[in-house]
Design an enzyme around this catalytic site. Structure first.
Site, PDB file in Angstrom:
ATOM      1  N   LYS A  42       0.839  -1.212   0.000  1.00  0.00           N
ATOM      2  CA  LYS A  42       0.000   0.000   0.000  1.00  0.00           C
ATOM      3  C   LYS A  42       0.867   1.253   0.000  1.00  0.00           C
ATOM      4  CE  LYS A  42      -4.023  -2.064   0.144  1.00  0.00           C
ATOM      5  NZ  LYS A  42      -4.981  -1.952  -0.982  1.00  0.00           N
ATOM      6  N   ARG A  43       2.087   1.100  -0.477  1.00  0.00           N
ATOM      7  CA  ARG A  43       3.027   2.227  -0.618  1.00  0.00           C
ATOM      8  C   ARG A  43       3.243   2.934   0.723  1.00  0.00           C
ATOM      9  NH1 ARG A  43       2.801  -1.090  -4.332  1.00  0.00           N
ATOM     10  NH2 ARG A  43       2.543  -0.445  -6.516  1.00  0.00           N
ATOM     11  N   ALA A  79       2.982   6.991   0.946  1.00  0.00           N
ATOM     12  CA  ALA A  79       1.898   7.598   0.150  1.00  0.00           C
ATOM     13  C   ALA A  79       0.951   8.424   1.005  1.00  0.00           C
ATOM     14  CB  ALA A  79       1.140   6.506  -0.590  1.00  0.00           C
ATOM     15  N   LEU A  83      -6.165   6.567   2.464  1.00  0.00           N
ATOM     16  CA  LEU A  83      -7.430   7.249   2.146  1.00  0.00           C
ATOM     17  C   LEU A  83      -8.632   6.350   2.387  1.00  0.00           C
ATOM     18  CD1 LEU A  83      -6.110   9.106  -1.029  1.00  0.00           C
ATOM     19  CD2 LEU A  83      -6.739  10.162   1.162  1.00  0.00           C
ATOM     20  N   GLY A 126       0.644  12.925   3.958  1.00  0.00           N
ATOM     21  CA  GLY A 126       1.116  12.600   5.299  1.00  0.00           C
ATOM     22  C   GLY A 126       2.534  12.056   5.324  1.00  0.00           C
ATOM     23  N   GLU A 129       4.497  15.035   5.697  1.00  0.00           N
ATOM     24  CA  GLU A 129       4.325  15.521   7.077  1.00  0.00           C
ATOM     25  C   GLU A 129       5.226  14.736   8.029  1.00  0.00           C
ATOM     26  OE1 GLU A 129       0.113  17.208   7.871  1.00  0.00           O
ATOM     27  OE2 GLU A 129      -0.222  15.357   6.750  1.00  0.00           O
ATOM     28  N   GLU A 149      -3.461  16.827  -1.062  1.00  0.00           N
ATOM     29  CA  GLU A 149      -4.678  17.047  -0.267  1.00  0.00           C
ATOM     30  C   GLU A 149      -5.682  17.922  -1.008  1.00  0.00           C
ATOM     31  OE1 GLU A 149      -1.649  16.887   0.947  1.00  0.00           O
ATOM     32  OE2 GLU A 149      -1.651  15.956   2.914  1.00  0.00           O
TER      33      GLU A 149
HETATM   34  C1  1HE Z   1      -3.229   3.721  -1.174  1.00  0.00           C
HETATM   35  C2  1HE Z   1      -2.652   4.990  -1.008  1.00  0.00           C
HETATM   36  C3  1HE Z   1      -3.238   5.864  -0.049  1.00  0.00           C
HETATM   37  C4  1HE Z   1      -1.543   3.934  -2.511  1.00  0.00           C
HETATM   38  N1  1HE Z   1      -4.305   5.433   0.640  1.00  0.00           N
HETATM   39  N2  1HE Z   1      -4.285   3.340  -0.475  1.00  0.00           N
HETATM   40  N3  1HE Z   1      -2.113  10.346  -0.596  1.00  0.00           N
HETATM   41  C5  1HE Z   1      -2.297  10.387  -1.929  1.00  0.00           C
HETATM   42  O1  1HE Z   1      -3.194  11.023  -2.426  1.00  0.00           O
HETATM   43  C6  1HE Z   1      -1.356   9.552  -2.743  1.00  0.00           C
HETATM   44  C7  1HE Z   1      -2.119   8.409  -3.375  1.00  0.00           C
HETATM   45  N4  1HE Z   1      -1.215   7.428  -3.950  1.00  0.00           N
HETATM   46  C8  1HE Z   1      -0.638   7.592  -5.174  1.00  0.00           C
HETATM   47  O2  1HE Z   1      -0.709   8.655  -5.788  1.00  0.00           O
HETATM   48  C9  1HE Z   1       0.127   6.437  -5.706  1.00  0.00           C
HETATM   49  O3  1HE Z   1      -0.330   5.267  -5.063  1.00  0.00           O
HETATM   50  C10 1HE Z   1       1.650   6.535  -5.502  1.00  0.00           C
HETATM   51  C11 1HE Z   1       2.221   7.647  -6.403  1.00  0.00           C
HETATM   52  C12 1HE Z   1       2.028   6.820  -4.057  1.00  0.00           C
HETATM   53  C13 1HE Z   1       2.308   5.183  -5.882  1.00  0.00           C
HETATM   54  O4  1HE Z   1       1.888   4.800  -7.177  1.00  0.00           O
HETATM   55  P1  1HE Z   1       2.064   3.267  -7.627  1.00  0.00           P
HETATM   56  O5  1HE Z   1       1.647   3.201  -9.071  1.00  0.00           O
HETATM   57  O6  1HE Z   1       3.416   2.776  -7.254  1.00  0.00           O
HETATM   58  O7  1HE Z   1       1.046   2.425  -6.692  1.00  0.00           O
HETATM   59  P2  1HE Z   1      -0.550   2.262  -6.830  1.00  0.00           P
HETATM   60  O8  1HE Z   1      -0.853   1.199  -7.811  1.00  0.00           O
HETATM   61  O9  1HE Z   1      -1.205   3.574  -7.030  1.00  0.00           O
HETATM   62  O10 1HE Z   1      -0.937   1.793  -5.343  1.00  0.00           O
HETATM   63  C14 1HE Z   1      -0.661   0.472  -4.894  1.00  0.00           C
HETATM   64  C15 1HE Z   1      -1.709   0.142  -3.867  1.00  0.00           C
HETATM   65  O11 1HE Z   1      -1.577   1.048  -2.767  1.00  0.00           O
HETATM   66  C16 1HE Z   1      -3.122   0.346  -4.383  1.00  0.00           C
HETATM   67  O12 1HE Z   1      -3.952  -0.572  -3.714  1.00  0.00           O
HETATM   68  P3  1HE Z   1      -4.408  -1.958  -4.444  1.00  0.00           P
HETATM   69  O13 1HE Z   1      -5.231  -2.660  -3.420  1.00  0.00           O
HETATM   70  O14 1HE Z   1      -5.159  -1.538  -5.666  1.00  0.00           O
HETATM   71  O15 1HE Z   1      -3.117  -2.694  -4.781  1.00  0.00           O
HETATM   72  C17 1HE Z   1      -3.457   1.745  -3.930  1.00  0.00           C
HETATM   73  O16 1HE Z   1      -4.861   1.947  -3.811  1.00  0.00           O
HETATM   74  C18 1HE Z   1      -2.794   1.755  -2.571  1.00  0.00           C
HETATM   75  N5  1HE Z   1      -2.513   3.104  -2.109  1.00  0.00           N
HETATM   76  N6  1HE Z   1      -1.608   5.094  -1.850  1.00  0.00           N
HETATM   77  C19 1HE Z   1      -4.809   4.205   0.409  1.00  0.00           C
HETATM   78  N7  1HE Z   1      -2.727   7.084   0.200  1.00  0.00           N
HETATM   79  C20 1HE Z   1      -2.998  13.411   8.229  1.00  0.00           C
HETATM   80  S1  1HE Z   1      -3.701  14.072   6.874  1.00  0.00           S
HETATM   81  C21 1HE Z   1      -2.738  13.550   5.509  1.00  0.00           C
HETATM   82  C22 1HE Z   1      -3.522  13.678   4.285  1.00  0.00           C
HETATM   83  C23 1HE Z   1      -2.896  12.952   3.149  1.00  0.00           C
HETATM   84  O17 1HE Z   1      -1.911  12.280   3.268  1.00  0.00           O
HETATM   85  S2  1HE Z   1      -3.676  13.172   1.644  1.00  0.00           S
HETATM   86  C24 1HE Z   1      -2.631  12.379   0.523  1.00  0.00           C
HETATM   87  C25 1HE Z   1      -2.976  10.945   0.353  1.00  0.00           C
END
Ligand code: 1HE
Length: 275
Positions: A42-43, A79, A83, A126, A129, A149
């Protein structure tokens, strides 16, 4: 006289409660402890369970730890918030969730030892962060920084609005959040989000090297740097100068400081060397 610092011993898994954690892996090499986020599928997205395990590790660092390295397993550092955890949280629960993140980030920033974070791949939301709560950031060439975000319809909640502007400035954070701008490792370094950039795959080695060097310092000096310095920077100048004098006197009064000053005067300590 041999003034070369001792070699870094091998990292070994730690025992006790920390050995039972699955979402973080904790190993130790003498005074340096290494905590790896271990949710690569889940990165290393931070869900409640991972958050709790980071906190457990932070408040129960292995005995003898004098510096900590944090890194992430897999292709990305972190990541950000998981979410899928957001769900149908009420406003009140949202506040408490954010406060929970603050507690963990505070345990990193205001813990007993300096923290060096090794960054690669995504350092987003995060994840940034978390990186901002550390004292030194080492990025490898694959690292990139983003605050998605804005696109997700939320706001930072893990301390980012207090910490990231102190590193990169309000304008840079505003740009990243409003436009979704992604900074690569070099730009991140130029903006203050990383202090070191190394070749891809080298961030952990560099972070360990730095942590090892930090661990050779007097613990009270390190504590003054990580705890007094940022507080002084936040104070009005006159109050900061007063606090500096108190901290300086406390550090100088420590036995370790007296020994180290004697070592230098007796030519037993390393000189400052031009790079
Ligand atoms: C996740 C998350 C996540 C990956 N929550 N599941 N963060 C984001 O908005 C970043 C969202 N993530 C991405 O943009 C990409 O995943 C990455 C650029 C980090 C990596 O890409 P990649 O191609 O290597 O991986 P992927 O295929 O997108 O993800 C692999 C799996 O991880 C996949 O799940 P699967 O079950 O389909 O294999 C994704 O859904 C999962 N995954 N990132 C949940 N963030 C205290 S407040 C803080 C507020 C925030 O941090 S907002 C920013 C959130």
């Amino acid at each position: 006289m041999n003034l070369t610092p001792p070699p870094i011993p091998d990292f070994e898994p730690v025992g006790g409660l920390l050995a039972s954690l699955d979402l973080v892996r904790v190993t130790q090499a003498g005074p340096v402890t290494h905590l790896r986020l271990n949710r690569p599928a889940k990165r290393n997205a931070i869900n409640e369970a991972l958050m709790r395990q980071i906190h457990t590790a932070m408040i129960q660092l292995p005995a003898g730890t004098r510096a900590l390295v944090i890194s992430g397993e897999g292709d990305h550092f972190c990541a950000g918030l998981d979410l899928s955890d957001l769900g149908e949280r009420s406003v009140a629960d949202g506040v408490q969730h954010s406060r929970g993140w603050h507690q963990v980030m505070d345990a990193i920033q205001f813990g007993p030892v300096p923290v060096v974070v090794a960054l690669h791949g995504a350092v987003v939301g995060g994840g940034l962060e978390l990186a901002a709560a550390a004292h030194i950031r080492v990025a490898d060439d694959s690292a990139y920084f983003a605050l998605p975000e804005g696109q997700r319809g939320i706001f930072v909640g893990g301390g980012g609005s207090a910490r990231i502007p102190r590193l990169a400035g309000v304008a840079c954070m505003t740009d990243m959040m409003l436009t979704g701008r992604v900074l690569d490792a070099q730009e991140g370094e130029r903006r203050g989000l990383a202090q070191y950039v190394v070749a891809a795959g080298q961030a952990v080695d560099k972070a360990v090297e730095l942590a090892w060097r930090i661990a050779q310092n007097a613990p009270l000096s390190n504590y003054a740097v990580t705890q007094a310095l940022p507080r002084i920077a936040d104070l009005p100048q006159a109050d900061g100068l007063f606090m500096e004098s108190l901290m300086a006197a406390i550090a100088q009064g420590d036995e370790v400081a007296k020994e180290r000053l004697q070592d230098f005067l007796q030519k037993r300590a390393a000189k400052v060397v031009k790079p």
